[in-house]
Design a protein around this motif. Sequence first.
Motif, PDB file in Angstrom:
ATOM      1  N   UNK A 134       0.827  -1.216   0.000  1.00 42.59           N
ATOM      2  CA  UNK A 134       0.000   0.000   0.000  1.00 42.59           C
ATOM      3  C   UNK A 134       0.861   1.267   0.000  1.00 42.59           C
ATOM      4  N   UNK A 135       1.755   1.355  -0.963  1.00 41.61           N
ATOM      5  CA  UNK A 135       2.603   2.539  -1.112  1.00 41.61           C
ATOM      6  C   UNK A 135       1.749   3.766  -1.420  1.00 41.61           C
ATOM      7  N   UNK A 136       2.282   4.921  -1.110  1.00 39.32           N
ATOM      8  CA  UNK A 136       1.579   6.169  -1.405  1.00 39.32           C
ATOM      9  C   UNK A 136       1.420   6.346  -2.909  1.00 39.32           C
ATOM     10  N   UNK A 137       0.236   6.733  -3.347  1.00 41.90           N
ATOM     11  CA  UNK A 137      -0.054   6.948  -4.763  1.00 41.90           C
ATOM     12  C   UNK A 137      -0.488   8.391  -4.984  1.00 41.90           C
ATOM     13  N   UNK A 138       0.108   9.019  -5.972  1.00 40.97           N
ATOM     14  CA  UNK A 138      -0.291  10.363  -6.403  1.00 40.97           C
ATOM     15  C   UNK A 138      -0.887  10.227  -7.797  1.00 40.97           C
ATOM     16  N   UNK A 139      -2.121  10.687  -7.966  1.00 36.59           N
ATOM     17  CA  UNK A 139      -2.809  10.584  -9.257  1.00 36.59           C
ATOM     18  C   UNK A 139      -2.825  11.936  -9.951  1.00 36.59           C
TER      19      UNK A 139
END
Length: 272
Positions: free
Chosen positions: A238-243
């Motif tokens: 669950x790594x940080x995601x930037x969309x």
Amino acid sequence: MDVKLTWHTTKVAGRAAHYGSGGEGPALLFLHGWGLADRAFAAALSRLIAAGLKVYAPALPGFGGTEDLPADERTLAGYASWVSAFVKEAGLTEPVTVVGYSFGGGVAIRTAHDFPEVVGRLILVNSIGGSSWSDGRGVLKAISERPLWDWGLHLRADLRPNRQLARVLPVILRDAVPNLIRCPGAIWRVANLARTADLTGELAELKRRRLPVVIVWSSQDNVIGEVALMSLRAGLGEARVITVPGGHGWLLADPGRFGEVITNVLTVAEET
């Protein structure tokens, strides 16, 4: 300070290698995607130079004038070994931030896994490496089962006429056509590597080591897709995601946004 990349040729593992570099400050290594090379991303990378980073952007073997790998090294492990050798040739002695885009993201993951002394942080931009894909009927399958023609269809869909096409297509053609002429074998081999890359084991090891990883993804990516993003994120714990908005080539269409996103990621990392 000059905010443009300058272009150089050196030797890596005894073979010619082309790369761009520029700027002053903390080192950042950028690994490009399939079919393109270092020059295609000059506008995007100049934003990082202007933000106070020392950028290195090598053309991976078989692309942009860099000699191809020997036949027995044409694997993700072989590319990772080449990246490690390039880092040493560039005189970088501390672990660096590595930004890997598309196929370059897979190379970055494998480099971080095989050479932990090289990579201090990963930023994966629309990266390969997830274990799953979804066919047109919504059926989940292993990434290795995705046929090459399906990648081609989705790449065409990603380049469908829109307001970004005028910016992206000339850059792609300027880089991809010479690459195809110079080293057509590398184009097809790397396409197959990207198509079948399942880095589940490598991702699990990076999770165990707690390597800082951020995933940057574009919401209209027709090439890799949301299922691949989900499996990539799950593999990392669950790594940080930037969309961001845009298709697979969003950083070519909007280099300013790319620079802003990457510098924001690094700023947050420094503050935590």
